[in-house]
Design a protein around this motif. Structure first.
Motif, mmCIF file in Angstrom:
data_model
loop_
_atom_site.group_PDB
_atom_site.id
_atom_site.type_symbol
_atom_site.label_atom_id
_atom_site.label_comp_id
_atom_site.label_asym_id
_atom_site.label_seq_id
_atom_site.Cartn_x
_atom_site.Cartn_y
_atom_site.Cartn_z
ATOM 1 N N ALA A 49 19.845 -44.508 17.578
ATOM 2 C CA ALA A 49 19.304 -45.084 18.815
ATOM 3 C C ALA A 49 18.370 -46.246 18.512
ATOM 4 C CB ALA A 49 18.572 -44.005 19.616
ATOM 5 N N ALA A 50 17.546 -46.077 17.465
ATOM 6 C CA ALA A 50 16.609 -47.143 17.110
ATOM 7 C C ALA A 50 17.346 -48.358 16.563
ATOM 8 C CB ALA A 50 15.610 -46.631 16.078
ATOM 9 N N GLY A 51 18.500 -48.129 15.941
ATOM 10 C CA GLY A 51 19.234 -49.214 15.318
ATOM 11 C C GLY A 51 19.782 -50.236 16.292
ATOM 12 N N ILE A 52 20.003 -49.840 17.543
ATOM 13 C CA ILE A 52 20.539 -50.790 18.513
ATOM 14 C C ILE A 52 19.437 -51.485 19.311
ATOM 15 C CG2 ILE A 52 22.644 -49.421 18.742
ATOM 16 C CD1 ILE A 52 21.652 -48.467 21.441
ATOM 17 N N MET A 53 18.171 -51.145 18.990
ATOM 18 C CA MET A 53 17.040 -51.783 19.645
ATOM 19 C C MET A 53 16.443 -52.828 18.711
ATOM 20 S SD MET A 53 16.716 -50.190 22.613
ATOM 21 C CE MET A 53 15.024 -50.468 23.156
ATOM 22 N N PRO A 54 15.930 -53.928 19.253
ATOM 23 C CA PRO A 54 15.287 -54.926 18.387
ATOM 24 C C PRO A 54 13.995 -54.372 17.796
ATOM 25 C CG PRO A 54 14.923 -55.446 20.705
ATOM 26 C CD PRO A 54 15.914 -54.312 20.675
ATOM 27 N N SER A 55 13.770 -54.617 16.534
ATOM 28 C CA SER A 55 12.557 -54.130 15.881
ATOM 29 C C SER A 55 11.420 -55.122 16.096
ATOM 30 C CB SER A 55 12.797 -53.944 14.386
ATOM 31 O OG SER A 55 11.596 -53.583 13.732
ATOM 32 N N ILE A 56 10.224 -54.585 16.303
ATOM 33 C CA ILE A 56 9.053 -55.453 16.429
ATOM 34 C C ILE A 56 8.054 -55.119 15.322
ATOM 35 C CG2 ILE A 56 9.258 -55.968 18.878
ATOM 36 C CD1 ILE A 56 7.394 -53.733 19.520
ATOM 37 N N ILE A 57 8.595 -54.738 14.160
ATOM 38 C CA ILE A 57 7.782 -54.453 12.989
ATOM 39 C C ILE A 57 7.835 -55.646 12.050
ATOM 40 C CG2 ILE A 57 7.471 -52.898 11.009
ATOM 41 C CD1 ILE A 57 6.920 -51.590 13.659
ATOM 42 N N ASP A 58 6.692 -55.981 11.449
ATOM 43 C CA ASP A 58 6.648 -57.082 10.482
ATOM 44 C C ASP A 58 7.478 -56.750 9.244
ATOM 45 O OD1 ASP A 58 5.018 -58.558 12.098
ATOM 46 O OD2 ASP A 58 3.157 -57.955 11.117
ATOM 47 N N ASP A 59 7.769 -57.758 8.447
ATOM 48 C CA ASP A 59 8.562 -57.564 7.232
ATOM 49 C C ASP A 59 7.911 -56.586 6.262
ATOM 50 O OD1 ASP A 59 10.458 -59.308 8.178
ATOM 51 O OD2 ASP A 59 9.606 -61.048 7.132
ATOM 52 N N ASP A 60 6.561 -56.535 6.265
ATOM 53 C CA ASP A 60 5.874 -55.617 5.359
ATOM 54 C C ASP A 60 5.721 -54.226 5.949
ATOM 55 O OD1 ASP A 60 4.052 -56.117 7.322
ATOM 56 O OD2 ASP A 60 2.463 -56.839 6.008
ATOM 57 N N GLY A 61 6.356 -53.990 7.108
ATOM 58 C CA GLY A 61 6.321 -52.668 7.715
ATOM 59 C C GLY A 61 5.143 -52.437 8.630
ATOM 60 N N ALA A 62 4.312 -53.455 8.838
ATOM 61 C CA ALA A 62 3.132 -53.308 9.681
ATOM 62 C C ALA A 62 3.441 -53.761 11.101
ATOM 63 C CB ALA A 62 1.973 -54.131 9.123
ATOM 64 N N LEU A 63 2.704 -53.201 12.020
ATOM 65 C CA LEU A 63 2.831 -53.622 13.413
ATOM 66 C C LEU A 63 2.143 -54.966 13.587
ATOM 67 C CD1 LEU A 63 2.017 -50.296 15.269
ATOM 68 C CD2 LEU A 63 4.199 -51.488 15.278
ATOM 69 N N PRO A 64 2.752 -55.894 14.287
ATOM 70 C CA PRO A 64 2.089 -57.180 14.525
ATOM 71 C C PRO A 64 0.819 -56.993 15.345
ATOM 72 C CG PRO A 64 4.044 -56.953 15.914
ATOM 73 C CD PRO A 64 4.066 -55.809 14.937
ATOM 74 N N SER A 65 -0.218 -57.726 14.945
ATOM 75 C CA SER A 65 -1.500 -57.615 15.645
ATOM 76 C C SER A 65 -1.352 -58.013 17.103
ATOM 77 C CB SER A 65 -2.542 -58.506 14.967
ATOM 78 O OG SER A 65 -2.099 -59.860 14.919
ATOM 79 N N LEU A 66 -0.348 -58.838 17.403
ATOM 80 C CA LEU A 66 -0.124 -59.268 18.784
ATOM 81 C C LEU A 66 0.175 -58.079 19.689
ATOM 82 C CD1 LEU A 66 0.214 -61.601 20.782
ATOM 83 C CD2 LEU A 66 2.619 -61.732 20.117
ATOM 84 N N LEU A 67 0.863 -57.065 19.152
ATOM 85 C CA LEU A 67 1.214 -55.899 19.953
ATOM 86 C C LEU A 67 -0.031 -55.131 20.368
ATOM 87 C CD1 LEU A 67 3.335 -53.956 21.118
ATOM 88 C CD2 LEU A 67 3.394 -52.822 18.883
ATOM 89 N N ILE A 68 -0.900 -54.836 19.391
ATOM 90 C CA ILE A 68 -2.127 -54.113 19.694
ATOM 91 C C ILE A 68 -3.036 -54.962 20.575
ATOM 92 C CG2 ILE A 68 -4.124 -52.940 18.717
ATOM 93 C CD1 ILE A 68 -1.450 -51.612 18.130
ATOM 94 N N GLY A 69 -3.113 -56.244 20.259
ATOM 95 C CA GLY A 69 -3.938 -57.128 21.077
ATOM 96 C C GLY A 69 -3.445 -57.199 22.506
ATOM 97 N N GLY A 70 -2.107 -57.179 22.669
ATOM 98 C CA GLY A 70 -1.543 -57.216 24.010
ATOM 99 C C GLY A 70 -1.880 -55.975 24.805
ATOM 100 N N ALA A 71 -1.873 -54.817 24.141
ATOM 101 C CA ALA A 71 -2.213 -53.566 24.820
ATOM 102 C C ALA A 71 -3.663 -53.588 25.298
ATOM 103 C CB ALA A 71 -1.978 -52.381 23.896
ATOM 104 N N ILE A 72 -4.550 -54.033 24.413
ATOM 105 C CA ILE A 72 -5.962 -54.108 24.786
ATOM 106 C C ILE A 72 -6.171 -55.193 25.838
ATOM 107 C CG2 ILE A 72 -8.287 -54.579 23.924
ATOM 108 C CD1 ILE A 72 -7.387 -53.433 21.240
ATOM 109 N N GLY A 73 -5.451 -56.308 25.678
ATOM 110 C CA GLY A 73 -5.554 -57.372 26.668
ATOM 111 C C GLY A 73 -5.107 -56.915 28.044
ATOM 112 N N GLY A 74 -4.095 -56.042 28.076
ATOM 113 C CA GLY A 74 -3.648 -55.502 29.354
ATOM 114 C C GLY A 74 -4.726 -54.692 30.031
ATOM 115 N N LEU A 75 -5.502 -53.952 29.235
ATOM 116 C CA LEU A 75 -6.604 -53.177 29.797
ATOM 117 C C LEU A 75 -7.660 -54.095 30.398
ATOM 118 C CD1 LEU A 75 -7.735 -50.270 30.081
ATOM 119 C CD2 LEU A 75 -8.939 -50.650 27.927
#
Length: 240
Positions: free
Chosen positions: A82-108
């Protein structure tokens, strides 16, 4: 793997939902009619305990019995298709992009600003859950965290995993969990059911794209904090 244990755990988990939801419509109507602050706080405490017993405890015990506690930090192999057919939003080094966390906090933060300048009604019949004075704010915060953690652990990981083990199809597990997640919020009316189902779909997609249960727990918690804590605080509930 023997299907006996996953089957028993599945029935036990569904029994937990039934127990948690038993009489919820009538119970919520009675809660809506409460005007006594002490009675409301007692009900909040009861909901916190019931949520832990119905969702968190079965998840932890079930994963231990299955020998799958690692699923809390790494996506189970059953979800790989199931995960394989979804686009990944993980960085090449396996870390979550800071933009994702920042976006969540920005939404708040955005939610807080909207609450300050745009008085809008919450989606669904959830007005009774909003804190009426500053003593209830901590319970609203606790409910937000409890919902974000327990519901994501149960509906995004545990229930889909059990169904995927038994059927070999992760999408069946995710679809069934999404339907139950929306139905569990029927006390909010149809608008609330549709809104929570949409939120569940977003959380499912986010989980499959990140492979991180903790990310969806954080995002779900922030969504609830925005609705149950930030908006009432910006509305002046802290003064009461």
């Amino acid at each position: 793997m023997s299907f006996v244990l996953p089957t028993l755990l599945l029935f036990a988990s569904l029994a937990g939902i039934w127990w948690f939801q038993k009489g919820d419509l009538g119970e919520y109507r009675r809660f809506c009619a409460l005007n006594d602050g002490h009675s409301r706080r007692m009900r909040f405490r009861l909901w916190l305990v019931r949520a832990a017993l119905a969702f968190l405890v079965p998840v932890l015990i079930g994963l231990v019995l299955l020998g799958r506690t690692g699923a809390l930090t790494a996506m189970p192999g059953e979800f790989a298709g199931a995960a394989g057919i979804m686009p990944s939003i993980i960085d090449d080094d396996g870390a979550l992009p800071s933009l994702l966390i920042g976006g969540a906090i920005g939404g708040l933060v955005t939610g807080a600003l909207l609450a300050r300048f745009w008085r809008r009604k919450p989606i669904g019949n959830v007005s009774a859950l909003l804190p009426r004075d500053r003593r209830e704010v901590k319970y609203a915060l606790a409910l937000s965290v409890m919902a974000g953690v327990t519901e994501e652990a149960y509906f995004r990981l545990y229930l889909p995993l059990l169904i995927a083990i038994l059927t070999g199809q992760a999408w069946i597990g995710f679809a069934a969990s999404l339907a139950l997640f929306g139905a569990m919020h029927r006390y909010q009316g149809w608008a609330g059911v549709l809104a929570t189902t949409a939120l569940g779909a977003v959380m499912t997609g986010l989980y499959l794209m990140t492979g991180s249960l903790w990310v969806v727990m954080l995002v779900h918690t922030l969504v609830d904090v925005n609705g149950l804590v930030v908006l009432p605080l910006m509305g002046g509930v802290w003064r009461r």
